[in-house]
Design an enzyme around this catalytic site. Structure first.
Site, PDB file in Angstrom:
ATOM      1  N   GLY A 158       0.815  -1.226   0.000  1.00 46.66           N
ATOM      2  CA  GLY A 158       0.000   0.000   0.000  1.00 46.66           C
ATOM      3  C   GLY A 158       0.836   1.257   0.000  1.00 46.66           C
ATOM      4  O   GLY A 158       0.556   2.207   0.738  1.00 46.66           O
ATOM      5  N   SER A 191       1.528   3.502  -2.509  1.00 48.66           N
ATOM      6  CA  SER A 191       1.360   4.520  -3.556  1.00 48.66           C
ATOM      7  C   SER A 191       0.978   5.871  -2.961  1.00 48.66           C
ATOM      8  O   SER A 191       0.972   6.882  -3.670  1.00 48.66           O
ATOM      9  CB  SER A 191       0.307   4.065  -4.575  1.00 48.66           C
ATOM     10  OG  SER A 191      -0.932   3.881  -3.942  1.00 48.66           O
ATOM     11  N   ARG A 192       0.639   5.906  -1.674  1.00 54.68           N
ATOM     12  CA  ARG A 192       0.287   7.202  -1.058  1.00 54.68           C
ATOM     13  C   ARG A 192       0.489   7.141   0.468  1.00 54.68           C
ATOM     14  O   ARG A 192       0.807   6.088   1.018  1.00 54.68           O
ATOM     15  CB  ARG A 192      -1.153   7.578  -1.384  1.00 54.68           C
ATOM     16  CG  ARG A 192      -2.161   6.711  -0.657  1.00 54.68           C
ATOM     17  CD  ARG A 192      -3.578   7.178  -0.941  1.00 54.68           C
ATOM     18  NE  ARG A 192      -4.465   6.728   0.111  1.00 54.68           N
ATOM     19  CZ  ARG A 192      -5.787   6.591  -0.037  1.00 54.68           C
ATOM     20  NH1 ARG A 192      -6.350   6.885  -1.181  1.00 54.68           N
ATOM     21  NH2 ARG A 192      -6.521   6.190   0.976  1.00 54.68           N
ATOM     22  N   ASP A 251      -3.522  -7.255  -4.150  1.00 55.00           N
ATOM     23  CA  ASP A 251      -4.447  -7.105  -3.030  1.00 55.00           C
ATOM     24  C   ASP A 251      -3.895  -7.945  -1.877  1.00 55.00           C
ATOM     25  O   ASP A 251      -3.767  -9.171  -2.007  1.00 55.00           O
ATOM     26  CB  ASP A 251      -5.830  -7.615  -3.483  1.00 55.00           C
ATOM     27  CG  ASP A 251      -6.872  -7.544  -2.386  1.00 55.00           C
ATOM     28  OD1 ASP A 251      -6.518  -7.402  -1.207  1.00 55.00           O
ATOM     29  OD2 ASP A 251      -8.075  -7.657  -2.725  1.00 55.00           O
ATOM     30  N   VAL A 252      -3.576  -7.303  -0.765  1.00 53.68           N
ATOM     31  CA  VAL A 252      -2.919  -8.026   0.344  1.00 53.68           C
ATOM     32  C   VAL A 252      -3.806  -9.116   0.947  1.00 53.68           C
ATOM     33  O   VAL A 252      -3.317  -9.990   1.650  1.00 53.68           O
ATOM     34  CB  VAL A 252      -2.434  -7.086   1.479  1.00 53.68           C
ATOM     35  CG1 VAL A 252      -1.331  -6.175   1.005  1.00 53.68           C
ATOM     36  CG2 VAL A 252      -3.579  -6.315   2.117  1.00 53.68           C
ATOM     37  N   ASN A 292       2.174  -2.146   5.459  1.00 46.79           N
ATOM     38  CA  ASN A 292       1.604  -0.820   5.697  1.00 46.79           C
ATOM     39  C   ASN A 292       0.131  -0.725   5.298  1.00 46.79           C
ATOM     40  O   ASN A 292      -0.625   0.040   5.896  1.00 46.79           O
ATOM     41  CB  ASN A 292       2.424   0.212   4.907  1.00 46.79           C
ATOM     42  CG  ASN A 292       1.711   1.544   4.798  1.00 46.79           C
ATOM     43  OD1 ASN A 292       1.679   2.326   5.751  1.00 46.79           O
ATOM     44  ND2 ASN A 292       1.104   1.812   3.636  1.00 46.79           N
ATOM     45  N   TYR A 329     -11.370  -1.631  13.822  1.00 49.33           N
ATOM     46  CA  TYR A 329     -10.010  -1.147  13.523  1.00 49.33           C
ATOM     47  C   TYR A 329      -9.092  -1.396  14.722  1.00 49.33           C
ATOM     48  O   TYR A 329      -7.985  -1.922  14.583  1.00 49.33           O
ATOM     49  CB  TYR A 329     -10.081   0.345  13.193  1.00 49.33           C
ATOM     50  CG  TYR A 329      -8.757   0.978  12.833  1.00 49.33           C
ATOM     51  CD1 TYR A 329      -8.194   0.769  11.573  1.00 49.33           C
ATOM     52  CD2 TYR A 329      -8.084   1.787  13.737  1.00 49.33           C
ATOM     53  CE1 TYR A 329      -6.981   1.370  11.226  1.00 49.33           C
ATOM     54  CE2 TYR A 329      -6.872   2.390  13.404  1.00 49.33           C
ATOM     55  CZ  TYR A 329      -6.334   2.178  12.150  1.00 49.33           C
ATOM     56  OH  TYR A 329      -5.132   2.758  11.812  1.00 49.33           O
ATOM     57  N   LYS A 380      -5.809  -3.899  14.866  1.00 52.12           N
ATOM     58  CA  LYS A 380      -4.448  -3.436  15.154  1.00 52.12           C
ATOM     59  C   LYS A 380      -3.904  -4.100  16.431  1.00 52.12           C
ATOM     60  O   LYS A 380      -2.702  -4.369  16.518  1.00 52.12           O
ATOM     61  CB  LYS A 380      -4.412  -1.909  15.261  1.00 52.12           C
ATOM     62  CG  LYS A 380      -4.739  -1.184  13.936  1.00 52.12           C
ATOM     63  CD  LYS A 380      -3.715  -1.458  12.844  1.00 52.12           C
ATOM     64  CE  LYS A 380      -3.916  -0.555  11.618  1.00 52.12           C
ATOM     65  NZ  LYS A 380      -2.929  -0.810  10.561  1.00 52.12           N
ATOM     66  N   ILE A 428      -1.573  11.057  12.498  1.00 55.23           N
ATOM     67  CA  ILE A 428      -0.519  11.587  11.635  1.00 55.23           C
ATOM     68  C   ILE A 428      -1.171  12.456  10.569  1.00 55.23           C
ATOM     69  O   ILE A 428      -2.200  12.070   9.983  1.00 55.23           O
ATOM     70  CB  ILE A 428       0.267  10.430  10.963  1.00 55.23           C
ATOM     71  CG1 ILE A 428       0.854   9.470  12.013  1.00 55.23           C
ATOM     72  CG2 ILE A 428       1.354  10.973  10.037  1.00 55.23           C
ATOM     73  CD1 ILE A 428       1.865  10.061  12.975  1.00 55.23           C
TER      74      ILE A 428
END
Ligand code: NAD
Length: 249
Positions: free
Chosen positions: A12, A14-15, A63-64, A90, A155, A159, A188
Site C-alpha cells: 500500500g 502509492s500514497r 491485493d494483500v 503498511n 479497527y 491493530k 498523523i
C-alpha cells in the site's frame, strides 16, 4: 545511507505513510518494491520519484488479502532483485462507527486488510528470509490497538491483533535472524486525516497527546528506518508507539 543496497517491499505504498516510508528508504540507498491496490497513477508517480532519487524500483499491483496476489508479488520481487531484506506491512483501512453500527461486512473488510493481509505477507515472505538468514518485518499498527478506541472497534481490534501477530512472528523469526516489530502511529497529518484533524473529535484526540499536535509522516518513516537498518540488531517483538504520548495526556 543506512539501507544501502537493501531491497524493501512496502504494501500500500502509492500514497500516505507507505509512500513516505518508500521515499525515505530510497534516500537511504534502498531499492524498492512499490505495491498498490488500485491507484496506478499514484504508483507511477512514486516510481518516478524513486528513480529520480537514483534507486531501482518495481511496481506491482496486488491485493494483500489475496494469497495468490502476494505469492506473485514476492516471486516477481525475488526474480527481479534476487532478495528481499525488508517487508513493511503498511496497507490498512479504517471506517469509523460505534460498536452497534458495525456490520458483518465492515468487520470482515477491516480484519481482512489490516490483519489477514499482514498474516499472509509474513507467512509468504518467511521462507525467503529464512533461506537468506536475515530479514526485517515492520508492521504498521496504530495507537488504536493499544487504546481500544470506542469509535473504531473493528479497527482497534485488528491493530491489537497485528501487535500480537508481531510478537508471535518475532518468536518464529529469532532463530533465523528475522527481526519483527510494529510501529504504532498516533494521529498523523496526511491528506486522509486533514479533515478529521480539523473536526472537534480530531482536536480532542490531539488534546489527549502530551505533545498537543499531530505527528508528521517523517516521524513514522524515520522510526521505520531505525527498525530496518543495521544501526540496531537487538530490537524484536516490540510495538513502538509514534504518537506524541497519545492518551497519556
Ligand atoms: P492511506 O489510506 O493513505 O494508505 C493506505 C494504503 O493501503 C493505500 O495506498 C491503499 O490503496 C492501500 N490498501 C488498502 N487496501 C489494500 C489492499 N487490500 N491491498 C493492498 N493495498 C491496500 O492511509 P495511511 O494513513 O497512509 O495509513 C497507512 C497505514 O498506517 C495503515 O495501516 C493505517 O492503519 C496506519 N495508521 C495511519 C494513521 C494516520 O493517522 N494516518 C494512524 C495510525 C495508523
Amino acid at each position: 545511507m543506512r539501507l544501502k543496497d537493501k531491497v524493501a517491499v512496502i504494501t500500500g505504498s502509492s500514497r500516505g505513510i507507505g509512500r513516505e516510508i518508500a521515499e525515505t528508504f530510497a534516500r537511504e540507498g534502498c531499492d524498492m518494491v512499490i505495491n498498490y491496490y488500485s491507484d496506478a497513477t499514484s504508483a507511477a508517480q512514486i516510481e518516478k520519484k524513486i528513480r529520480d532519487i537514483g534507486r531501482s524500483v518495481l511496481v506491482i499491483q496486488a491485493d494483500v488479502t489475496k494469497r495468490k496476489d502476494i505469492q506473485r508479488l514476492f516471486f516477481e520481487a525475488i526474480t527481479h532483485f534476487g532478495r528481499i531484506d525488508i517487508l513493511v506491512n503498511n496497507a490498512g483501512i479504517n471506517k469509523r462507527g460505534f460498536f452497534t453500527e458495525i456490520t458483518d461486512e465492515d468487520w470482515d473488510m477491516i480484519m481482512n486488510v489490516n490483519l489477514k493481509g499482514p498474516f499472509i505477507c509474513c507467512q509468504e515472505i518467511f521462507s525467503y528470509m529464512k533461506e537468506q538468514g536475515s530479514g526485517r518485518i515492520i508492521n504498521i499498527s496504530s495507537v488504536a490497538g493499544q487504546y481500544h478506541g470506542p469509535k473504531t472497534v473493528h479497527y482497534a481490534v485488528s491493530k491489537a491483533g497485528l501487535n500480537s501477530l508481531t510478537k508471535v512472528i518475532a518468536r518464529y523469526g529469532a532463530p533465523h535472524n528475522i527481526l519483527v516489530n510494529a510501529v504504532a502511529p498516533g494521529i498523523i497529518l496526511t491528506d486522509q486525516t486533514r479533515d478529521e484533524l480539523s473536526s472537534v473529535a480530531g482536536r480532542n484526540v490531539i488534546d489527549m497527546t502530551l505533545l498537543k499536535r499531530p505527528g508528521n509522516l517523517e516521524d513514522v518513516a524515520n522510526t521505520c528506518i531505525l527498525l530496518a537498518s543495521e544501526e540496531q540488531n537487538y530490537i524484536t517483538g516490540q510495538v513502538i508507539s509514534v504518537s506524541g504520548g497519545a492518551y497519556l495526556g
